[in-house]
Motif scaffolding. Structure first.
Motif, PDB file in Angstrom:
ATOM      1  N   SER A   1      32.405 -54.120  12.783  1.00 28.32           N
ATOM      2  CA  SER A   1      33.041 -53.082  13.513  1.00 28.32           C
ATOM      3  C   SER A   1      33.210 -52.280  12.562  1.00 28.32           C
ATOM      4  O   SER A   1      33.283 -51.222  12.783  1.00 28.32           O
ATOM      5  CB  SER A   1      33.957 -53.699  14.346  1.00 28.32           C
ATOM      6  N   ARG A   2      33.928 -52.554  11.502  1.00 26.18           N
ATOM      7  CA  ARG A   2      34.371 -51.729  10.509  1.00 26.18           C
ATOM      8  C   ARG A   2      33.304 -50.828   9.772  1.00 26.18           C
ATOM      9  O   ARG A   2      33.355 -49.443   9.969  1.00 26.18           O
ATOM     10  CB  ARG A   2      34.982 -52.370   9.237  1.00 26.18           C
ATOM     11  N   VAL A   3      31.991 -51.501   9.314  1.00 24.53           N
ATOM     12  CA  VAL A   3      30.941 -50.753   8.922  1.00 24.53           C
ATOM     13  C   VAL A   3      30.264 -49.967   9.776  1.00 24.53           C
ATOM     14  O   VAL A   3      29.827 -48.762   9.438  1.00 24.53           O
ATOM     15  CB  VAL A   3      30.002 -51.847   8.384  1.00 24.53           C
ATOM     16  N   LEU A   4      30.283 -50.379  11.238  1.00 29.31           N
ATOM     17  CA  LEU A   4      29.400 -49.703  12.026  1.00 29.31           C
ATOM     18  C   LEU A   4      30.387 -48.541  12.826  1.00 29.31           C
ATOM     19  O   LEU A   4      30.135 -47.715  13.730  1.00 29.31           O
ATOM     20  CB  LEU A   4      28.870 -50.434  13.146  1.00 29.31           C
TER      21      LEU A   4
ATOM     22  N   LEU B   1      20.635 -57.541  14.049  1.00 26.46           N
ATOM     23  CA  LEU B   1      21.424 -56.330  13.107  1.00 26.46           C
ATOM     24  C   LEU B   1      20.912 -55.001  13.533  1.00 26.46           C
ATOM     25  O   LEU B   1      21.490 -54.141  13.774  1.00 26.46           O
ATOM     26  CB  LEU B   1      21.656 -56.582  11.983  1.00 26.46           C
ATOM     27  N   ARG B   2      19.272 -54.717  13.423  1.00 25.86           N
ATOM     28  CA  ARG B   2      19.188 -53.645  13.502  1.00 25.86           C
ATOM     29  C   ARG B   2      18.535 -53.332  14.959  1.00 25.86           C
ATOM     30  O   ARG B   2      19.044 -52.193  15.488  1.00 25.86           O
ATOM     31  CB  ARG B   2      17.698 -53.339  12.818  1.00 25.86           C
ATOM     32  N   ASP B   3      17.801 -54.227  15.933  1.00 22.20           N
ATOM     33  CA  ASP B   3      17.663 -53.933  17.079  1.00 22.20           C
ATOM     34  C   ASP B   3      18.878 -53.849  18.201  1.00 22.20           C
ATOM     35  O   ASP B   3      18.755 -53.226  18.760  1.00 22.20           O
ATOM     36  CB  ASP B   3      16.589 -54.959  17.552  1.00 22.20           C
TER      37      ASP B   3
ATOM     38  N   THR C   1      21.623 -49.364   9.882  1.00 19.42           N
ATOM     39  CA  THR C   1      20.502 -48.571   9.198  1.00 19.42           C
ATOM     40  C   THR C   1      20.382 -49.238   7.834  1.00 19.42           C
ATOM     41  O   THR C   1      21.257 -49.967   7.448  1.00 19.42           O
ATOM     42  CB  THR C   1      21.064 -47.186   9.062  1.00 19.42           C
ATOM     43  N   SER C   2      19.885 -48.556   6.917  1.00 24.86           N
ATOM     44  CA  SER C   2      19.633 -49.096   5.554  1.00 24.86           C
ATOM     45  C   SER C   2      20.878 -48.771   4.896  1.00 24.86           C
ATOM     46  O   SER C   2      21.588 -49.658   4.154  1.00 24.86           O
ATOM     47  CB  SER C   2      18.620 -48.308   4.474  1.00 24.86           C
TER      48      SER C   2
END
Length: 95
Positions: free
Chosen positions: A25-28, A41-43, A48-49
Motif C-alpha cells: 500500500s505504501r509503495v503503490l 503483483l503486475r496483473d 511497474t519496474s
C-alpha cells in the motif's frame, strides 16, 4: 526433520509475505487490501519496474537484508509467492 537452513528459509519466507502485505500500500500509494501468496503483483496490482525496485528496497530495510536484484526478472514478480522465493534465494544479512 527440517535442516537449520530450511527453518531459516521458512521463517524468512513468512517474514517476506508479512512485510509485502504491509509495504504494498505504501509503495503503490493506495490501499491494496489483503494479499495472499497467489496475489499477482503486475496483473492484479499494476506494479511497474519502478514500484518493484521500490518494494525491494523497502523489504531490505524492513527485514535488515540485502537482495541481489541483478537477476530479478518478470517471472520473479508474477506473484507474492514468486517474489518471496526470489528474496529467500538471494538474501543475505545487511551489513
Amino acid at each position: 526433520m527440517e535442516s537449520q537452513v530450511g527453518v531459516a528459509d521458512s521463517e524468512l519466507r513468512q517474514r517476506v509475505f508479512d512485510s509485502v502485505g504491509r509495504l504494498l500500500s505504501r509503495v503503490l500509494c493506495r490501499d491494496v487490501g489483503e494479499v495472499s501468496p497467489a496475489t499477482r503483483l503486475r496483473d492484479e496490482l499494476g506494479m511497474t519496474s519502478a514500484s518493484t525496485l521500490e518494494l525491494m528496497l523497502e523489504l531490505e530495510d524492513a527485514l535488515a537484508i540485502e537482495v541481489d536484484v541483478e537477476g530479478l526478472d518478470e517471472e520473479h514478480v508474477e506473484s507474492v509467492a514468486t517474489l518471496a522465493e526470489y528474496v529467500v534465494a538471494n538474501a543475505r544479512p545487511a551489513g
